[in-house]
Design an enzyme around this catalytic site. Structure first.
Site, mmCIF file in Angstrom:
data_model
loop_
_atom_site.group_PDB
_atom_site.id
_atom_site.type_symbol
_atom_site.label_atom_id
_atom_site.label_comp_id
_atom_site.label_asym_id
_atom_site.label_seq_id
_atom_site.Cartn_x
_atom_site.Cartn_y
_atom_site.Cartn_z
ATOM 1 N N MET A 33 -0.263 -1.848 -7.326
ATOM 2 C CA MET A 33 0.508 -3.013 -6.878
ATOM 3 C C MET A 33 -0.442 -4.034 -6.244
ATOM 4 O O MET A 33 -0.020 -4.919 -5.511
ATOM 5 C CB MET A 33 1.598 -2.578 -5.892
ATOM 6 C CG MET A 33 2.599 -1.632 -6.551
ATOM 7 S SD MET A 33 4.239 -1.661 -5.826
ATOM 8 C CE MET A 33 3.882 -1.047 -4.206
ATOM 9 N N HIS A 87 -8.120 2.741 -4.283
ATOM 10 C CA HIS A 87 -7.862 2.323 -5.673
ATOM 11 C C HIS A 87 -9.148 2.345 -6.488
ATOM 12 O O HIS A 87 -9.174 2.805 -7.624
ATOM 13 C CB HIS A 87 -7.336 0.870 -5.712
ATOM 14 C CG HIS A 87 -6.009 0.670 -5.074
ATOM 15 N ND1 HIS A 87 -5.853 -0.045 -3.908
ATOM 16 C CD2 HIS A 87 -4.773 1.068 -5.451
ATOM 17 C CE1 HIS A 87 -4.567 -0.079 -3.590
ATOM 18 N NE2 HIS A 87 -3.893 0.586 -4.497
ATOM 19 N N GLN A 103 4.769 11.179 -5.050
ATOM 20 C CA GLN A 103 4.821 10.286 -6.220
ATOM 21 C C GLN A 103 4.079 10.923 -7.402
ATOM 22 O O GLN A 103 4.572 10.932 -8.533
ATOM 23 C CB GLN A 103 4.192 8.938 -5.851
ATOM 24 C CG GLN A 103 3.817 8.070 -7.041
ATOM 25 C CD GLN A 103 3.353 6.682 -6.629
ATOM 26 O OE1 GLN A 103 4.152 5.864 -6.232
ATOM 27 N NE2 GLN A 103 2.057 6.404 -6.741
ATOM 28 N N MET A 144 -6.785 5.446 3.514
ATOM 29 C CA MET A 144 -6.765 4.044 3.080
ATOM 30 C C MET A 144 -5.417 3.705 2.460
ATOM 31 O O MET A 144 -4.852 4.484 1.700
ATOM 32 C CB MET A 144 -7.870 3.790 2.078
ATOM 33 C CG MET A 144 -9.206 3.851 2.760
ATOM 34 S SD MET A 144 -10.390 2.821 1.935
ATOM 35 C CE MET A 144 -11.820 3.185 2.935
ATOM 36 N N SER A 145 -4.925 2.529 2.833
ATOM 37 C CA SER A 145 -3.627 2.071 2.342
ATOM 38 C C SER A 145 -3.595 0.555 2.427
ATOM 39 O O SER A 145 -4.198 -0.034 3.335
ATOM 40 C CB SER A 145 -2.520 2.661 3.234
ATOM 41 O OG SER A 145 -1.332 1.925 3.077
HETATM 42 O O1 PAF Z 1 1.317 3.741 -6.007
HETATM 43 C C1 PAF Z 1 1.592 2.569 -6.341
HETATM 44 O O2 PAF Z 1 0.840 1.639 -6.090
HETATM 45 C C2 PAF Z 1 2.889 2.299 -7.066
HETATM 46 O O3 PAF Z 1 3.887 3.160 -6.643
HETATM 47 C C3 PAF Z 1 2.762 2.339 -8.599
HETATM 48 C C4 PAF Z 1 2.367 3.729 -9.084
HETATM 49 C C5 PAF Z 1 1.719 1.339 -9.066
HETATM 50 C C6 PAF Z 1 4.101 1.989 -9.261
HETATM 51 O O4 PAF Z 1 4.531 0.711 -8.897
#
Ligand code: PAF
Length: 280
Positions: A30, A37, A154, A185-186
């Site tokens: 996102m 990431h 998730q 980290m977030s």
């Molecule tokens: O983890 C995330 O950033 C979101 O939940 C994802 C997997 C991109 C789905 O929108």
């Protein structure tokens, strides 16, 4: 790096990858990219001939509208970071590309994984997340897709969905990346005040404590001891629990043949933070 701004542009890229029979790694995000990431992108680049990321702030997974509005949007900086590490393409879909019939969620069976922890406190969140991940996987058709263990629930839900729908993609979970002081980290960390940034270190410390306690005490007692620690904290504990890793079900005792994780959600001021650790 190729910027693919529509589904049609993505389609042309995918056609090329398929025609050449190349492997494609995919990192859906996102945006507001941080080292967590980037570790997923680096692994995707290492494992595959081509790597594609996506940035889409998915409205259906926000159960709190204020959170959706405040979600950091830093696309230019994100693009620069991905160019430096050598990502090949970035998909920047519009709402219409992913929700051609309006912002509805699909009903996806998650085998009960969605009703506990985050699912219990954020109703509808996982249906929104699973809907968009399913659509992204169908559009991008990657060989492998990468997700962080920071959102462990998730990750397990995505694994379950891919299995149920028999989607031809390998799902890889990657370890949590932490700040030097231990804070996971977030993208939300950038909204923490300096005071709460320091106080939030307690989250990881309490998870380490839970790991230590779990070699001596039953899960129920570990939970009780950790909850007690938060009675005198400025962080407001939403939940702390211990579950078996596969089923995400709570447990009365530890079975040595299985793996267990401690999960936590707290409010640092008005910022909600989650974290987890494998404890056995
Ligand atoms: O983890 C995330 O950033 C979101 O939940 C994802 C997997 C991109 C789905 O929108």
């Amino acid at each position: 790096m190729l910027l693919l701004k529509t589904r049609n542009e993505l389609f042309d890229f995918i056609q090329y990858i398929h025609a050449k029979k190349l492997t494609l790694g995919f990192v859906p995000t996102m945006g507001a990219l941080h080292e967590g990431h980037l570790s997923l992108f680096k692994k995707a680049i290492e494992d595959n001939q081509y790597t594609i990321g996506s940035i889409f702030v998915n409205p259906t997974q926000f159960n709190n509208q204020a959170d959706l509005i405040k979600y950091p949007r830093t696309v230019e900086a994100d693009i620069a970071k991905l160019e430096i590490i050598g990502c090949d393409a970035l998909y920047l879909p519009s709402v219409e590309d992913l929700y051609p019939n309006g912002l509805e969620c699909e009903s996806i069976d998650m085998n009960g994984l969605d009703v506990v922890m985050e699912g219990a406190f954020r109703p509808g969140h996982f249906q929104g997340m699973a809907t968009v991940v399913k659509r992204l996987l169908l559009q991008v058709q990657p060989t492998r897709a990468y997700f962080g263990e920071k959102d462990f629930q998730q990750l397990q839900i995505i694994r379950q969905m891919v299995k149920t729908l028999q989607l031809p993609v390998e799902i890889l979970g990657m370890p949590i990346i932490r700040e030097s002081n231990g804070l996971a980290m977030s993208s939300r960390n950038m909204r923490l005040t300096e005071e709460f940034k320091k106080k939030s270190l307690f989250i990881y410390q309490s998870l380490l404590k839970a790991k230590e306690l779990s070699s001596h005490y039953a899960p129920e007692n570990v939970i009780c001891k950790i909850e007690k620690l938060y009675l005198n904290s400025d962080l407001k504990l939403e939940y702390f629990t211990i579950t078996e890793e596969e089923s995400l079900q709570t447990t009365q005792s530890f079975d040595p043949s299985k793996h267990y994780r401690a999960f936590i959600a707290v409010y640092a001021g008005d910022i909600r933070l989650i974290d987890n650790i494998q404890i056995r």
